[in-house]
Design a protein around this motif. Sequence first.
Motif, PDB file in Angstrom:
ATOM      1  N   LEU A 246     -12.041  91.047  19.464  1.00  7.07           N
ATOM      2  CA  LEU A 246     -13.449  91.350  19.701  1.00  7.07           C
ATOM      3  C   LEU A 246     -13.933  92.477  18.788  1.00  7.07           C
ATOM      4  N   GLY A 247     -13.073  93.448  18.518  1.00  4.16           N
ATOM      5  CA  GLY A 247     -13.435  94.518  17.590  1.00  4.16           C
ATOM      6  C   GLY A 247     -13.697  93.992  16.193  1.00  4.16           C
ATOM      7  N   ASN A 248     -12.869  93.064  15.746  1.00  9.59           N
ATOM      8  CA  ASN A 248     -13.072  92.469  14.424  1.00  9.59           C
ATOM      9  C   ASN A 248     -14.344  91.624  14.384  1.00  9.59           C
ATOM     10  N   LYS A 249     -14.680  91.001  15.510  1.00  8.06           N
ATOM     11  CA  LYS A 249     -15.930  90.242  15.578  1.00  8.06           C
ATOM     12  C   LYS A 249     -17.123  91.189  15.432  1.00  8.06           C
ATOM     13  N   LEU A 250     -17.056  92.321  16.099  1.00  4.96           N
ATOM     14  CA  LEU A 250     -18.104  93.338  15.972  1.00  4.96           C
ATOM     15  C   LEU A 250     -18.260  93.774  14.522  1.00  4.96           C
ATOM     16  N   LEU A 368     -23.109  91.738  20.778  1.00  5.24           N
ATOM     17  CA  LEU A 368     -22.231  90.718  21.336  1.00  5.24           C
ATOM     18  C   LEU A 368     -22.890  89.996  22.493  1.00  5.24           C
ATOM     19  N   HIS A 369     -22.467  88.783  22.699  1.00  6.34           N
ATOM     20  CA  HIS A 369     -22.945  88.000  23.840  1.00  6.34           C
ATOM     21  C   HIS A 369     -22.334  88.570  25.116  1.00  6.34           C
ATOM     22  N   PRO A 370     -23.072  88.563  26.213  1.00  2.00           N
ATOM     23  CA  PRO A 370     -22.523  89.085  27.474  1.00  2.00           C
ATOM     24  C   PRO A 370     -21.194  88.465  27.857  1.00  2.00           C
ATOM     25  N   LYS A 371     -20.981  87.201  27.489  1.00  2.89           N
ATOM     26  CA  LYS A 371     -19.702  86.550  27.809  1.00  2.89           C
ATOM     27  C   LYS A 371     -18.540  87.242  27.095  1.00  2.89           C
ATOM     28  N   ASP A 372     -18.814  87.716  25.872  1.00  5.78           N
ATOM     29  CA  ASP A 372     -17.753  88.391  25.109  1.00  5.78           C
ATOM     30  C   ASP A 372     -17.309  89.681  25.785  1.00  5.78           C
ATOM     31  N   HIS A 374     -17.697  90.387  29.037  1.00  2.41           N
ATOM     32  CA  HIS A 374     -17.503  90.255  30.484  1.00  2.41           C
ATOM     33  C   HIS A 374     -16.156  90.814  30.938  1.00  2.41           C
ATOM     34  N   GLN A 375     -15.089  90.500  30.220  1.00  2.00           N
ATOM     35  CA  GLN A 375     -13.751  90.950  30.632  1.00  2.00           C
ATOM     36  C   GLN A 375     -13.559  92.454  30.478  1.00  2.00           C
ATOM     37  N   PHE A 376     -14.456  93.108  29.695  1.00  5.95           N
ATOM     38  CA  PHE A 376     -14.336  94.542  29.470  1.00  5.95           C
ATOM     39  C   PHE A 376     -15.265  95.371  30.355  1.00  5.95           C
ATOM     40  N   GLN A 377     -16.140  94.712  31.086  1.00  2.00           N
ATOM     41  CA  GLN A 377     -17.076  95.432  31.942  1.00  2.00           C
ATOM     42  C   GLN A 377     -16.317  96.262  32.978  1.00  2.00           C
TER      43      GLN A 377
END
Length: 503
Positions: A246-250, A368-372, A374-377
């Motif tokens: 996810l960091g690389n996507k950012l 990022l999309h909220p789905k991305d 979600h697991q980090f919330q």
Amino acid sequence: MTGGVVAVEACGLPQVRTAVPARARRQAWFVTACGCVLLWTCLIQLLTYGRVWRGWNPARLFLVIRDSVPAVESSFAPPPLVAPSPVLRSSNYTSNGYLKLSCNGGLNQMRAAICDMVMVARLLNLTLVVPELDKNSFWADPSNFDDIFDVRHFITSLKDEVHIIKKLPKSISRNTSSHFLMMRPVSWSDERYYLQKILPLFNKFNVIQFNKTDARLANNLAFELQKLRCRVNYHSLKFTPQIMTLGNKLLHILRGKGSFVALHLRYEMDMLAFSGCTHGCSEKEVEELKSLRYAYPWWREKEIDSVAKRLQGLCPLTPEETTLILKALGFDKDTVIYIASGEIYGGEERLSVLRAEFPNLVKKETLLHPKDLHQFQNHSSQMAALDYMVSLESDIFIPTYNGNMAKLVEGHRSRYLDFRKTMLLNRRKLVELLDMHNNKTLPWDDFASSVKRVVDESLGQPTCRKVLTDKPKEEDYFYANPQECLPNAKECLKVLGNSSSAR
């Protein structure tokens, strides 16, 4: 019994033993002791000669350090401990005991503490249990070590240095009531403290748990310990594949926008409450921050003069102050600015001035999309790990407060990764300039040129870390200036060595 002779019949054969006078016994003991000392001296000389002949690295001084410190007095007769060895090999490793950690603070505070405690386990030949992370702080983050860091990589990358296990063996866990010690190490301690005070405790306890680990190790240590500190921080503490992906996507999204600035805007509720800095806040907000500070007993339960503290440069810059500083430094409206922080106190309203001047103001929640996410919330440390990755790879990194993240990112990118540009803000000088400009006693052009001079003095260039005898807390923080990690640090190490020898 006559003539000093005792006749003893054993197995049918008479045996005669002459009683030895006390003086003769003392003489015999003295001769034997001298002989042993001489023999061991010769043996050590031979071993030392052999090591030098094979190109032994004199920087590995763990055994020398261990043997050179005085023994700690003890009221019990302990079993012998294994002396810390220069090189650890799993085939012949003998542990002196188990070290457990309960880390405290946010992600980067815990990160530095983990690196430090690996050093302690290495120095004392201890088996390290994978650290427990803080779940009782302001953030109440439920994350475990393996939710943030690749635990398998952590263990295997250090297998030739430190023995690390995920959990205590069941046989130990069931019987720790009388052999378990929980304690808080003394802050900013060097090797001598751990060798003299902590190591002997393992004669009595199988397991020692440090219940606070931040800033427990000095900034300046033996060279090999410092090198291992670098290895743990920059190679062994690798984020999980989920965070890395996810960091690389950012970063991919940000790179698509061109160059960008990572602004570590530490204007968050916990920092303001802890520091007592309330400049620009309403009366209601001041009371809210004060109540929060008093709600946490390990924070400072006392009155804080926010005005005086700000003038001393000890408060984070507000979003409004940061806006003026960025404009003075020449950043224009097209600059992409990534907010690397948690929720800003006051929300979007507090960011309105900054966003008006820099409309390309972005953060992970908007990219990022909220789905991305979600697991980090509700996992602040995992969210902070994403900010760490982006800050590390940004074209320019600007922290508005010198907290743990600012220091670790500065040391990682500015000192370790080819001195990438980091703008360090001298808040004491900048606050004075800001007040003069806001009071209309300093015109904009003079204000802008003065700000540039102040910031130009602090672009994160390499410097020799200070050594202050008996004031380790005031030294340059190791993780902000990890000079031993650099290939060209020899001159600094000479200075450091001379200063350390004077301690």
